[in-house]
Design an enzyme around this catalytic site. Sequence first.
Site, PDB file in Angstrom:
ATOM      1  N   ARG A 121      -8.890 -32.953   4.577  1.00 49.77           N
ATOM      2  CA  ARG A 121      -7.540 -33.228   5.124  1.00 49.77           C
ATOM      3  C   ARG A 121      -6.410 -32.689   4.252  1.00 49.77           C
ATOM      4  O   ARG A 121      -5.453 -32.120   4.777  1.00 49.77           O
ATOM      5  CB  ARG A 121      -7.346 -34.731   5.320  1.00 49.77           C
ATOM      6  CG  ARG A 121      -8.140 -35.324   6.450  1.00 49.77           C
ATOM      7  CD  ARG A 121      -7.946 -36.834   6.490  1.00 49.77           C
ATOM      8  NE  ARG A 121      -6.623 -37.165   6.943  1.00 49.77           N
ATOM      9  CZ  ARG A 121      -6.334 -37.577   8.194  1.00 49.77           C
ATOM     10  NH1 ARG A 121      -7.297 -37.719   9.073  1.00 49.77           N
ATOM     11  NH2 ARG A 121      -5.117 -37.852   8.532  1.00 49.77           N
ATOM     12  N   TYR A 174     -21.000 -34.353   6.449  1.00 50.54           N
ATOM     13  CA  TYR A 174     -20.898 -32.911   6.655  1.00 50.54           C
ATOM     14  C   TYR A 174     -20.169 -32.294   5.470  1.00 50.54           C
ATOM     15  O   TYR A 174     -19.398 -32.962   4.775  1.00 50.54           O
ATOM     16  CB  TYR A 174     -20.202 -32.582   7.985  1.00 50.54           C
ATOM     17  CG  TYR A 174     -18.874 -33.256   8.231  1.00 50.54           C
ATOM     18  CD1 TYR A 174     -17.694 -32.784   7.659  1.00 50.54           C
ATOM     19  CD2 TYR A 174     -18.782 -34.373   9.065  1.00 50.54           C
ATOM     20  CE1 TYR A 174     -16.477 -33.399   7.917  1.00 50.54           C
ATOM     21  CE2 TYR A 174     -17.569 -34.993   9.323  1.00 50.54           C
ATOM     22  CZ  TYR A 174     -16.416 -34.504   8.746  1.00 50.54           C
ATOM     23  OH  TYR A 174     -15.217 -35.114   8.986  1.00 50.54           O
ATOM     24  N   ASP A 222      -1.008 -39.780  16.666  1.00 45.89           N
ATOM     25  CA  ASP A 222      -1.453 -41.182  16.714  1.00 45.89           C
ATOM     26  C   ASP A 222      -0.337 -42.128  17.135  1.00 45.89           C
ATOM     27  O   ASP A 222      -0.610 -43.245  17.570  1.00 45.89           O
ATOM     28  CB  ASP A 222      -1.959 -41.623  15.324  1.00 45.89           C
ATOM     29  CG  ASP A 222      -3.414 -41.240  15.084  1.00 45.89           C
ATOM     30  OD1 ASP A 222      -3.982 -40.499  15.904  1.00 45.89           O
ATOM     31  OD2 ASP A 222      -3.973 -41.694  14.065  1.00 45.89           O
TER      32      ASP A 222
HETATM   33  C1  LIG Z   1     -12.474 -42.653   9.790  1.00 45.42           C
HETATM   34  C2  LIG Z   1     -11.691 -41.643  10.592  1.00 45.42           C
HETATM   35  C3  LIG Z   1     -12.228 -40.370  10.843  1.00 45.42           C
HETATM   36  C4  LIG Z   1     -11.508 -39.431  11.614  1.00 45.42           C
HETATM   37  N1  LIG Z   1     -12.086 -38.200  11.872  1.00 45.42           N
HETATM   38  C5  LIG Z   1     -11.412 -37.315  12.653  1.00 45.42           C
HETATM   39  C6  LIG Z   1     -11.996 -36.036  12.964  1.00 45.42           C
HETATM   40  O1  LIG Z   1     -13.110 -35.700  12.519  1.00 45.42           O
HETATM   41  N2  LIG Z   1     -11.286 -35.169  13.780  1.00 45.42           N
HETATM   42  C7  LIG Z   1     -10.049 -35.489  14.278  1.00 45.42           C
HETATM   43  O2  LIG Z   1      -9.453 -34.659  14.998  1.00 45.42           O
HETATM   44  N3  LIG Z   1      -9.477 -36.694  13.974  1.00 45.42           N
HETATM   45  C8  LIG Z   1     -10.124 -37.605  13.188  1.00 45.42           C
HETATM   46  N4  LIG Z   1      -9.543 -38.805  12.892  1.00 45.42           N
HETATM   47  C9  LIG Z   1      -8.205 -39.113  13.458  1.00 45.42           C
HETATM   48  C10 LIG Z   1      -7.077 -38.494  12.646  1.00 45.42           C
HETATM   49  O3  LIG Z   1      -7.204 -38.858  11.295  1.00 45.42           O
HETATM   50  C11 LIG Z   1      -5.717 -38.944  13.187  1.00 45.42           C
HETATM   51  O4  LIG Z   1      -5.718 -38.860  14.582  1.00 45.42           O
HETATM   52  C12 LIG Z   1      -4.596 -38.061  12.621  1.00 45.42           C
HETATM   53  O5  LIG Z   1      -4.448 -38.311  11.248  1.00 45.42           O
HETATM   54  C13 LIG Z   1      -3.269 -38.333  13.352  1.00 45.42           C
HETATM   55  O6  LIG Z   1      -2.238 -37.587  12.738  1.00 45.42           O
HETATM   56  P1  LIG Z   1      -0.728 -38.071  12.839  1.00 45.42           P
HETATM   57  O7  LIG Z   1       0.069 -37.055  12.086  1.00 45.42           O
HETATM   58  O8  LIG Z   1      -0.385 -38.389  14.230  1.00 45.42           O
HETATM   59  O9  LIG Z   1      -0.699 -39.469  12.066  1.00 45.42           O
HETATM   60  P2  LIG Z   1      -0.922 -39.773  10.454  1.00 45.42           P
HETATM   61  O10 LIG Z   1      -1.986 -38.885   9.961  1.00 45.42           O
HETATM   62  O11 LIG Z   1      -1.097 -41.233  10.414  1.00 45.42           O
HETATM   63  O12 LIG Z   1       0.470 -39.345   9.852  1.00 45.42           O
HETATM   64  C14 LIG Z   1       1.640 -40.127  10.013  1.00 45.42           C
HETATM   65  C15 LIG Z   1       2.603 -39.782   8.880  1.00 45.42           C
HETATM   66  O13 LIG Z   1       3.830 -40.475   9.099  1.00 45.42           O
HETATM   67  C16 LIG Z   1       4.249 -41.109   7.910  1.00 45.42           C
HETATM   68  N5  LIG Z   1       5.026 -42.274   8.325  1.00 45.42           N
HETATM   69  C17 LIG Z   1       4.577 -43.433   8.858  1.00 45.42           C
HETATM   70  N6  LIG Z   1       5.590 -44.254   9.149  1.00 45.42           N
HETATM   71  C18 LIG Z   1       6.724 -43.591   8.787  1.00 45.42           C
HETATM   72  C19 LIG Z   1       8.106 -43.913   8.861  1.00 45.42           C
HETATM   73  N7  LIG Z   1       8.516 -45.088   9.340  1.00 45.42           N
HETATM   74  N8  LIG Z   1       9.005 -42.998   8.420  1.00 45.42           N
HETATM   75  C20 LIG Z   1       8.606 -41.799   7.920  1.00 45.42           C
HETATM   76  N9  LIG Z   1       7.303 -41.451   7.814  1.00 45.42           N
HETATM   77  C21 LIG Z   1       6.377 -42.340   8.270  1.00 45.42           C
HETATM   78  C22 LIG Z   1       2.946 -41.458   7.188  1.00 45.42           C
HETATM   79  O14 LIG Z   1       3.170 -41.640   5.788  1.00 45.42           O
HETATM   80  C23 LIG Z   1       2.120 -40.224   7.501  1.00 45.42           C
HETATM   81  O15 LIG Z   1       2.334 -39.189   6.578  1.00 45.42           O
HETATM   82  C24 LIG Z   1     -10.230 -39.759  12.119  1.00 45.42           C
HETATM   83  C25 LIG Z   1      -9.671 -41.016  11.845  1.00 45.42           C
HETATM   84  C26 LIG Z   1     -10.400 -41.961  11.107  1.00 45.42           C
HETATM   85  C27 LIG Z   1      -9.792 -43.309  10.841  1.00 45.42           C
END
Ligand SMILES: Cc1cc2nc3c(=O)[nH]c(=O)nc-3n(C[C@H](O)[C@H](O)[C@H](O)COP(=O)(O)OP(=O)(O)OC[C@H]3O[C@@H](n4cnc5c(N)ncnc54)[C@H](O)[C@@H]3O)c2cc1C
Length: 396
Positions: free
Chosen positions: A106, A215, A293
């Site tokens: 990541r 993996y 997410d």
């Molecule tokens: C165990 C596990 C395994 C996974 N394996 C996979 C996989 O193999 N393949 C895949 O595609 N997905 C996988 N996922 C899912 C994936 O990790 C998430 O879907 C992805 O990280 C979503 O990205 P995002 O940027 O939407 O959210 P996040 O990664 O949660 O990023 C959100 C960001 O916003 C910031 N933030 C939060 N609140 C605030 C705020 N109020 N103000 C400013 N900043 C803020 C946080 O600090 C963070 O940096 C897995 C998840 C888990 C739990």
Amino acid sequence: MTHHILIAGGGIGGMAAALALVDRGHDVDVYEQAPELKEFGAGVQISPNGTRALHALGVLEALQKLSCNTEGKEVRLWNTGRTWKLFDLGTEAIERYGFPYITVFRPDLLQVLVDAVRARKPDAIHLGRRATGVMQRDGRAILRFDGGKTVAGDAVIGADGVHSVIRHELFGGDSPRFFGMIAWRGVIPIERVPPHISRDKATNWIGVGGHVVHYPLRAGRLMNFVGIQERRDWQVESWTMQGTAQECANDHTGWHPDVQALIAAAPSLFKWALMGRDPLPQWTRANVTLLGDACHPTLPMLAQGAVMAIEDAVILGRCFDKYGDAATALSRYQDARIAVTTRRVAGASDNAGRFHNPALGSEDGAAAYVDREWSREAIIRRYEWIFTYNVDEVEI
Ligand SMILES: Cc1cc2nc3c(=O)[nH]c(=O)nc-3n(C[C@H](O)[C@H](O)[C@H](O)COP(=O)(O)OP(=O)(O)OC[C@H]3O[C@@H](n4cnc5c(N)ncnc54)[C@H](O)[C@@H]3O)c2cc1C
């Protein structure tokens, strides 16, 4: 027409969105709550629809230097270690879908996106800025921060993850349902992995009340470990909650010595309680929307969470290209993405019952089960519609 777009959250989704937009000439500012850009040390699988989206963002080639192509996949039975070589979409992904199936660390994925954003706008990313809410006034979207400061733009994207404050502000609180499972995660330097454990394949261990996936990452220098076990006493959804090797080993009592060896080799282990949420019927309100997410949190059993966030980013960029007006672009982005992401979130929940199954209690039951669930036909039925999703051609 170009816009000034504010993004709350600098994770994989927020950075991918920033790149898609800045690349099209928009002025983008990303506000990340953390004081430094640091992804959690964990692996992520990117299926061909996701690598296609990374290619559209122009970062796939840089990322491939740091990733692994899945050369093969095997299923192993939790207690005896019996192994089935699988028909694997990974090996024929390029031929079939035009893009590879890769496994990535990541922090590498985030860094590649950050570098690309900064190459286009060096001061686009603002750290230590926690968004606390959003307002809309006179066609402007206004992001509010800790301490009361505000910034106004033409649009706000809430990419602030599963506990999104922007989602809460737009649509109210959610009601997470504990899935009765926790995910153990660890990343193991490859020299600590016993040599007889497969180092170049993705391995899915399947069991009665849990499954384990491992993996390789970083061109084979690291091994990602994820152990998902049914357990009801612990319900914190967090990337940073550390557990002990002993606790993780207890959760895998009776599992094969290879699984125990991986747990013992992990320098640290983290635990994440798996929560399910109902899909949102709407992500956009006028000039504010959600991405990743924040709008479609998912269980990890289909490995599509990060992939969906990256796809969202590409489609969002295309909608801003096509529709001059920000509110129209955000509404069309939502319409283009909501049905497909809802279906994938449901697919991930279905897989929970596929990787854990009472039939796996005996060798005979397991053999019949693997024949049924991991045949070529079954795999194509479950994954083809996902892997063929084409961000460049989806109607917007
Ligand atoms: C165990 C596990 C395994 C996974 N394996 C996979 C996989 O193999 N393949 C895949 O595609 N997905 C996988 N996922 C899912 C994936 O990790 C998430 O879907 C992805 O990280 C979503 O990205 P995002 O940027 O939407 O959210 P996040 O990664 O949660 O990023 C959100 C960001 O916003 C910031 N933030 C939060 N609140 C605030 C705020 N109020 N103000 C400013 N900043 C803020 C946080 O600090 C963070 O940096 C897995 C998840 C888990 C739990």
